[in-house]
Design a protein around this motif. Structure first.
Motif, PDB file in Angstrom:
ATOM      1  N   GLY A  71     -21.213  26.383  -1.568  1.00 33.64           N
ATOM      2  CA  GLY A  71     -19.970  26.459  -0.627  1.00 33.64           C
ATOM      3  C   GLY A  71     -18.949  26.960  -1.218  1.00 33.64           C
ATOM      4  O   GLY A  71     -17.912  27.329   0.215  1.00 33.64           O
ATOM      5  N   TYR A  72     -18.566  27.649  -2.240  1.00 31.91           N
ATOM      6  CA  TYR A  72     -17.580  28.170  -2.438  1.00 31.91           C
ATOM      7  C   TYR A  72     -18.434  29.361  -1.371  1.00 31.91           C
ATOM      8  O   TYR A  72     -17.322  29.971  -0.724  1.00 31.91           O
ATOM      9  CB  TYR A  72     -17.429  28.633  -4.367  1.00 31.91           C
ATOM     10  CG  TYR A  72     -16.728  30.126  -4.193  1.00 31.91           C
ATOM     11  CD1 TYR A  72     -15.593  29.177  -4.488  1.00 31.91           C
ATOM     12  CD2 TYR A  72     -16.833  31.135  -4.275  1.00 31.91           C
ATOM     13  CE1 TYR A  72     -14.094  30.197  -4.505  1.00 31.91           C
ATOM     14  CE2 TYR A  72     -16.311  32.250  -4.809  1.00 31.91           C
ATOM     15  CZ  TYR A  72     -14.789  31.624  -4.899  1.00 31.91           C
ATOM     16  OH  TYR A  72     -14.074  32.828  -5.420  1.00 31.91           O
ATOM     17  N   THR A  73     -19.586  29.525  -1.458  1.00 34.87           N
ATOM     18  CA  THR A  73     -19.891  31.304  -0.611  1.00 34.87           C
ATOM     19  C   THR A  73     -19.884  31.230   0.367  1.00 34.87           C
ATOM     20  O   THR A  73     -19.099  31.834   0.957  1.00 34.87           O
ATOM     21  CB  THR A  73     -21.072  31.797  -1.459  1.00 34.87           C
ATOM     22  OG1 THR A  73     -21.616  32.017  -2.595  1.00 34.87           O
ATOM     23  CG2 THR A  73     -21.365  33.058  -0.406  1.00 34.87           C
ATOM     24  N   GLN A  74     -20.286  30.205   1.498  1.00 27.70           N
ATOM     25  CA  GLN A  74     -19.925  29.519   2.500  1.00 27.70           C
ATOM     26  C   GLN A  74     -18.254  29.500   3.246  1.00 27.70           C
ATOM     27  O   GLN A  74     -17.930  30.259   3.928  1.00 27.70           O
ATOM     28  CB  GLN A  74     -20.106  28.641   3.169  1.00 27.70           C
ATOM     29  CG  GLN A  74     -20.719  27.842   3.780  1.00 27.70           C
ATOM     30  CD  GLN A  74     -21.749  28.322   5.060  1.00 27.70           C
ATOM     31  OE1 GLN A  74     -22.685  28.271   4.960  1.00 27.70           O
ATOM     32  NE2 GLN A  74     -21.145  28.618   6.348  1.00 27.70           N
ATOM     33  N   ALA A  75     -17.532  28.981   2.167  1.00 24.86           N
ATOM     34  CA  ALA A  75     -16.283  28.460   2.748  1.00 24.86           C
ATOM     35  C   ALA A  75     -15.307  29.831   2.359  1.00 24.86           C
ATOM     36  O   ALA A  75     -14.512  30.541   3.336  1.00 24.86           O
ATOM     37  CB  ALA A  75     -15.419  28.059   1.515  1.00 24.86           C
ATOM     38  N   THR A  76     -15.569  30.690   1.542  1.00 24.62           N
ATOM     39  CA  THR A  76     -14.425  31.876   1.398  1.00 24.62           C
ATOM     40  C   THR A  76     -15.454  32.930   2.079  1.00 24.62           C
ATOM     41  O   THR A  76     -14.666  34.297   2.195  1.00 24.62           O
ATOM     42  CB  THR A  76     -14.731  32.347  -0.042  1.00 24.62           C
ATOM     43  OG1 THR A  76     -15.814  32.324  -1.172  1.00 24.62           O
ATOM     44  CG2 THR A  76     -13.668  31.075  -0.646  1.00 24.62           C
ATOM     45  N   LEU A  77     -16.126  33.736   2.024  1.00 24.97           N
ATOM     46  CA  LEU A  77     -17.603  35.098   2.516  1.00 24.97           C
ATOM     47  C   LEU A  77     -17.697  34.559   3.659  1.00 24.97           C
ATOM     48  O   LEU A  77     -16.926  34.753   4.943  1.00 24.97           O
ATOM     49  CB  LEU A  77     -18.529  35.295   1.423  1.00 24.97           C
ATOM     50  CG  LEU A  77     -19.676  36.403   2.059  1.00 24.97           C
ATOM     51  CD1 LEU A  77     -18.628  37.399   2.025  1.00 24.97           C
ATOM     52  CD2 LEU A  77     -20.374  36.617   1.365  1.00 24.97           C
ATOM     53  N   VAL A 141     -27.931  41.420  -0.080  1.00 26.68           N
ATOM     54  CA  VAL A 141     -27.943  42.258  -1.151  1.00 26.68           C
ATOM     55  C   VAL A 141     -27.278  41.707  -2.103  1.00 26.68           C
ATOM     56  O   VAL A 141     -27.566  41.489  -3.565  1.00 26.68           O
ATOM     57  CB  VAL A 141     -28.351  43.310  -0.689  1.00 26.68           C
ATOM     58  CG1 VAL A 141     -28.312  44.108  -2.217  1.00 26.68           C
ATOM     59  CG2 VAL A 141     -29.314  43.686  -0.229  1.00 26.68           C
ATOM     60  N   LEU A 142     -25.510  41.655  -1.912  1.00 25.85           N
ATOM     61  CA  LEU A 142     -24.722  42.313  -2.590  1.00 25.85           C
ATOM     62  C   LEU A 142     -24.737  40.598  -2.859  1.00 25.85           C
ATOM     63  O   LEU A 142     -24.878  40.149  -4.427  1.00 25.85           O
ATOM     64  CB  LEU A 142     -23.570  42.288  -2.631  1.00 25.85           C
ATOM     65  CG  LEU A 142     -23.296  44.247  -1.820  1.00 25.85           C
ATOM     66  CD1 LEU A 142     -22.682  44.595  -0.959  1.00 25.85           C
ATOM     67  CD2 LEU A 142     -24.055  44.521  -3.322  1.00 25.85           C
ATOM     68  N   VAL A 143     -24.882  39.427  -2.426  1.00 22.71           N
ATOM     69  CA  VAL A 143     -24.886  38.032  -2.083  1.00 22.71           C
ATOM     70  C   VAL A 143     -25.754  37.788  -3.336  1.00 22.71           C
ATOM     71  O   VAL A 143     -25.752  36.904  -4.628  1.00 22.71           O
ATOM     72  CB  VAL A 143     -25.181  37.122  -1.595  1.00 22.71           C
ATOM     73  CG1 VAL A 143     -24.852  35.840  -1.479  1.00 22.71           C
ATOM     74  CG2 VAL A 143     -23.220  37.437  -0.255  1.00 22.71           C
ATOM     75  N   LEU A 144     -27.543  38.979  -3.126  1.00 24.49           N
ATOM     76  CA  LEU A 144     -28.562  38.025  -3.650  1.00 24.49           C
ATOM     77  C   LEU A 144     -28.183  39.042  -5.629  1.00 24.49           C
ATOM     78  O   LEU A 144     -28.401  37.943  -6.572  1.00 24.49           O
ATOM     79  CB  LEU A 144     -29.268  38.832  -3.851  1.00 24.49           C
ATOM     80  CG  LEU A 144     -30.931  38.210  -3.799  1.00 24.49           C
ATOM     81  CD1 LEU A 144     -30.908  37.048  -3.435  1.00 24.49           C
ATOM     82  CD2 LEU A 144     -31.872  38.812  -2.985  1.00 24.49           C
ATOM     83  N   VAL A 145     -27.420  40.053  -5.028  1.00 23.06           N
ATOM     84  CA  VAL A 145     -27.655  40.489  -6.965  1.00 23.06           C
ATOM     85  C   VAL A 145     -26.276  40.204  -7.661  1.00 23.06           C
ATOM     86  O   VAL A 145     -26.241  39.394  -9.190  1.00 23.06           O
ATOM     87  CB  VAL A 145     -27.153  41.981  -6.718  1.00 23.06           C
ATOM     88  CG1 VAL A 145     -25.911  42.520  -8.050  1.00 23.06           C
ATOM     89  CG2 VAL A 145     -27.941  42.883  -6.504  1.00 23.06           C
ATOM     90  N   LEU A 146     -25.354  39.088  -6.875  1.00 23.43           N
ATOM     91  CA  LEU A 146     -24.453  38.282  -7.966  1.00 23.43           C
ATOM     92  C   LEU A 146     -24.908  37.325  -7.513  1.00 23.43           C
ATOM     93  O   LEU A 146     -23.771  36.387  -8.630  1.00 23.43           O
ATOM     94  CB  LEU A 146     -22.962  38.168  -6.602  1.00 23.43           C
ATOM     95  CG  LEU A 146     -22.651  40.060  -6.956  1.00 23.43           C
ATOM     96  CD1 LEU A 146     -20.515  40.017  -6.222  1.00 23.43           C
ATOM     97  CD2 LEU A 146     -22.046  40.150  -8.607  1.00 23.43           C
ATOM     98  N   ASN A 147     -25.598  37.068  -6.977  1.00 20.51           N
ATOM     99  CA  ASN A 147     -26.037  35.167  -7.321  1.00 20.51           C
ATOM    100  C   ASN A 147     -26.243  34.720  -9.014  1.00 20.51           C
ATOM    101  O   ASN A 147     -25.539  32.963  -9.508  1.00 20.51           O
ATOM    102  CB  ASN A 147     -27.569  35.439  -6.607  1.00 20.51           C
ATOM    103  CG  ASN A 147     -28.106  33.410  -6.345  1.00 20.51           C
ATOM    104  OD1 ASN A 147     -26.389  32.475  -6.296  1.00 20.51           O
ATOM    105  ND2 ASN A 147     -29.027  33.085  -6.092  1.00 20.51           N
ATOM    106  N   GLY A 148     -27.068  35.314  -9.450  1.00 19.94           N
ATOM    107  CA  GLY A 148     -26.800  34.757 -11.230  1.00 19.94           C
ATOM    108  C   GLY A 148     -25.969  35.117 -11.728  1.00 19.94           C
ATOM    109  O   GLY A 148     -25.585  34.101 -12.543  1.00 19.94           O
ATOM    110  N   PRO A 149     -25.596  36.397 -11.722  1.00 20.06           N
ATOM    111  CA  PRO A 149     -23.840  36.504 -12.666  1.00 20.06           C
ATOM    112  C   PRO A 149     -22.788  35.472 -12.165  1.00 20.06           C
ATOM    113  O   PRO A 149     -22.165  35.060 -13.343  1.00 20.06           O
ATOM    114  CB  PRO A 149     -24.025  38.417 -12.852  1.00 20.06           C
ATOM    115  CG  PRO A 149     -24.894  38.725 -12.204  1.00 20.06           C
ATOM    116  CD  PRO A 149     -25.914  37.446 -11.412  1.00 20.06           C
ATOM    117  N   ALA A 150     -22.572  35.185 -10.476  1.00 17.56           N
ATOM    118  CA  ALA A 150     -21.757  34.143 -10.860  1.00 17.56           C
ATOM    119  C   ALA A 150     -21.973  32.868 -10.558  1.00 17.56           C
ATOM    120  O   ALA A 150     -21.099  32.469  -9.999  1.00 17.56           O
ATOM    121  CB  ALA A 150     -21.361  35.089  -9.363  1.00 17.56           C
TER     122      ALA A 150
END
Length: 266
Positions: A71-77, A141-150
């Motif tokens: 939800g955070y990714t949907q709303a902000t990005l 690609v960038l969201v996938l890379v950050l999916n785990g760390p974030a």
């Protein structure tokens, strides 16, 4: 032998700097917002702050979703800064594709080199599609890379569908700008129409979510068609994907027809 798709190739090579600039802008937005989720979007304090805001404001900004990573990714990005950047890029490319060239006098020169008007519209529309796809792939690609760390917890399949809708929504604004430019021969009208599609779609979604009395506005909002199902959290509405792409294809066809029937440079 003549090069295949010469106008498409030239449009891509001439615009690599702008494509790179928009890619850097999207990268900066992703790197700024998503790593903050564990300390902002996922915190109980932030949820309390959101609960304290007027419900209409939280619905308008989609902040009612930010308690979860998807939800955070949907709303902000996807729903805000990314939507803004992608729409601006697509509208700029679409308005310049025909209307910008005609204003500068380059379109008449192009048509003097054994290319048809339909070819001009189709190849430049293809260039817009490819550039939009490049930016969308970068976001994926960038969201996938950050999916785990974030600690976002986004399903990869849902992310793919959300990115596809993200690209299709931007493409709609871009093809609307291309159509208006081909119809009028003026870049400014292309920008106005493309921006109107993006802005009114966002506004209709924001207002339509406020009350059942104006809920009918959601039916007029491409933004709501794409994001009403919260695709990052729930997966894509494939009917919305098909609808957005079909409207874009129709706008391209109408643009080709408009340019075919109009006196260039008048």
């Amino acid at each position: 032998m003549p090069r295949p798709l010469p106008l498409f190739t030239k449009a891509l090579t001439d615009s690599w700097r702008s494509t790179l600039a928009w890619a850097l802008g999207l990268t900066a937005a992703i790197m700024l917002y998503l790593p903050l989720y564990p300390s902002i979007g996922g915190s109980s304090q932030m949820q309390q702050m959101i609960d304290a805001l007027p419900p209409g404001m939280t619905k308008a900004l989609n902040y009612d979703q930010i308690a979860t990573g998807p939800g955070y990714t949907q709303a902000t990005l996807f729903g805000l800064i990314g939507f803004l950047l992608m729409s601006m890029a697509a509208v700029g490319w679409g308005a310049a594709a025909v209307g910008g060239d005609e204003e500068s006098g380059l379109l008449e020169l192009t048509l003097a080199h054994s290319v048809t008007r339909v070819q001009v519209v189709l190849e430049r529309a293809l260039a817009i599609l490819v550039r939009t796809a490049i930016l969308a792939a970068l976001v994926f690609v960038l969201v996938l890379v950050l999916n785990g760390p974030a600690q976002l917890g986004i399903d990869v399949g849902h992310l793919f569908g959300a990115v596809l809708l993200f690209a299709a929504l931007a493409l709609l604004s871009g093809t609307a700008a291309l159509f208006a430019g081909a119809l009028t021969g003026r870049k400014v009208y292309g920008v106005a129409v493309g921006a109107a599609v993006a802005v009114l779609g966002y506004v209709f979604n924001a207002v339509g979510r406020q009350s059942t009395n104006v809920e009918w506005l959601l039916n007029l909002s491409p933004y709501h068609w794409a994001y009403g199902n919260s695709p990052v959290a729930n997966g894509a509405d494939w009917g919305a994907v098909t609808g957005l792409l079909c409207i874009s294809a129709a706008l391209i066809a109408l643009g080709a027809l408009a340019l075919q029937r109009r006196d260039v440079g008048v």
